[in-house]
Scaffold this active site. Structure first.
Site: not given
Ligand code: F0G
Length: 482
Positions: A80, A132-133, A223, A266, A389, A455
């Site tokens: 832990y 980013f979303t 990021d 990623k 997208r 989405f």
């Molecule tokens: N920032 C970027 C540029 C991303 O592409 C993503 C995730 C995140 C933050 C968030 O990271 O998913 O680990 O919480 N992109 C994925 C995609 C979901 O399919 O483009 P996460």
């Protein structure tokens, strides 16, 4: 990928890995695909894996791992608190980014949550090349807003600008002069700008933005989720970094930023995430939130096995023959599609091939979600799952009106080292067929619309049962073929 000259003169990308474990995939007949996408509410997120032939939804958490990553997973030190695994990962990240402090989090958006909670106050603004979303959702949730200052050309579909993800320095200076300093939450650079075609940011731009932020006393957040593709483009598109050691490039990036975070789904080809900083003050404040929202400081919500895989994967993501795999496949697919007249974002970026749904479905309005309709039609035509997208990925305004996206894209993502060249050719073939029959594609409308990040699990239906016409035309053209 290796840069090997072929005697035949052909330009064939050559993989620098061999496949030693495989997963069987199935291509179902189009009638079964029609039933599956109907059941999924015409939202590719809601399809089931068993109904998908090639999953190009995302690379997130589905990149192929190396034998060394798997081997490391067996040595994980499970506890832990105080696990050796954590200290191994921390050391890799400190060396990689030349930063002192590392905080683990369960994935990229968890890092965004913590950073937004610390830095965003109601009424404050986060300035960035592009949102980013999940980044935007966290900033908005904390009462802040987002200002996007990507170069104008970054929002054009076709261009030959090598670094379309760059921030516009004039727009940055103008915003800084207009907004009270204490109302600027932070400036954010997103490597490999996700939502506008995986477009990279240049070193020159990062240096300039960093200089301005330091002079103005603004926090600069990076990021790094899409860093590996961005590194490939820095090495291949910027003469200053021709044949540069990617370890040096990454360490320089670390010296320019105040905070770096990443999705290890990623970057690092594992599952997890983390935040780095050299600021003691920011570290101490963010540290308080890790046990509250993520887990104890030495695991942050991640499994130790994933942390071991990440430590190896991060080091591998500084190998030029590894980081080139996705960008080169994206380029192959983009070039093949362009040669057949299919509109795609250029120059080819990282992450995936981005098809311009606005041109592809020029007979549809943005309110009919052309990118979502194209994603559903592509699945129907091929069993290939891509991701919308565009406007569907935006959130409605408080008055209920649509936020129309700058770009309407179908993203066909390349999980790293997962697909083969013949599969890439299949994707190009079916997408070309769809383009020849594009007038059959109709719009979509919501049946169930979630309020936040709609989405992901919103359900839609086709306007005018156009899916039936695609099935009929497919059978007429391909006969009994799958
Ligand atoms: N920032 C970027 C540029 C991303 O592409 C993503 C995730 C995140 C933050 C968030 O990271 O998913 O680990 O919480 N992109 C994925 C995609 C979901 O399919 O483009 P996460």
């Amino acid at each position: 990928m290796a840069n090997v000259k072929f005697f035949s003169g052909e330009n064939i990308p050559l993989e620098m890995h061999k496949v030693r474990m495989v997963q069987r995939v199935f291509l179902k007949p189009i009638e079964e695909r029609a039933a599956a996408i109907e059941e999924a509410g015409y939202n590719t997120f809601l399809l089931r894996n068993k109904d998908i032939f090639l999953d190009m939804l995302t690379d997130s958490g589905v990149n192929a791992m190396s034998e060394n990553q798997y081997a490391a997973m067996l040595q994980a030190d499970d506890s832990y608190a105080g696990s050796e695994t954590f200290y191994r990962l921390e050391k890799v990240l400190q060396d990689m980014f030349n930063m002192e402090h590392f905080l683990p989090a369960h994935q990229g958006r968890a890092c965004e949550h913590i950073i937004a909670r610390l830095l965003v106050k109601p009424g404050s603004t986060a300035i960035m090349n592009y949102h980013f979303t999940t980044t935007k959702a966290h900033i908005v949730m904390m009462g802040g807003k987002v200002e996007e200052i990507i170069t104008d050309e970054g929002l054009q579909i076709s261009s030959d600008l090598p670094f379309k993800g760059d921030l516009d320095i004039n727009k940055l200076k103008k915003l800084i002069s207009e907004i009270d300093k204490d109302k600027i939450a932070f400036v954010r650079i997103e490597a490999g700008t996700n939502l506008v075609g995986g477009q990279p940011v240049s070193m020159q731009n990062m240096r300039e933005v960093s200089k301005i932020c330091r002079a103005e006393g603004l926090t600069l957040v990076y990021d790094a989720s899409l860093l590996s593709d961005n590194l490939h483009f820095i090495r291949t598109r910027d003469p200053e970094f021709k044949d540069a050691d990617l370890r040096d490039v990454t360490r320089e990036i670390g010296t320019l930023m105040d905070v770096i975070y990443f999705s290890a789904r990623k970057l690092g080809a594992a599952r997890g995430g983390g935040i780095l900083t050299s600021s003691n003050e920011l570290f101490m404040k963010m540290r308080e939130m890790i046990p509250l929202y993520e887990g104890f400081l030495t695991y942050g919500g991640m499994s130790v096995r994933e942390m071991e895989a990440m430590a190896i994967g991060l080091q591998e993501s500084l190998d030029p023959d590894v980081v080139s795999q996705t960008p080169i496949f994206v380029e192959v697919l983009c070039k093949e599609l362009l040669s057949r007249g299919v509109p795609v974002v250029t120059p080819p970026g990282g992450l995936g091939c981005h098809v311009d749904a606005r041109q592809f479905c020029s007979h549809l309005s943005q309110e009919e979600y052309p990118a979502g309709a194209l994603a559903a039609a592509m699945y129907l035509a091929s069993g290939v799952r891509g991701m919308e997208r565009g406007t569907l990925s935006e959130q409605r305004n408080p008055d209920g009106s649509e936020t129309l996206a700058h770009m309407e894209l179908l993203r066909l993502a390349f999980p790293k080292r997962v697909f083969t060249l013949s599969q890439v050719k299949y994707v190009a073939d079916r997408l070309t067929w769809l383009y020849e029959n594009r007038e059959l594609i109709g719009g979509l409308t919501f049946e169930e619309e979630p309020r936040v990040l709609r989405f992901f699990f919103g359900r839609l239906r086709t306007i005018g049962n156009w899916q039936e016409k695609i099935v009929q035309k497919f059978r007429a053209d391909f006969g009994e073929s799958l």
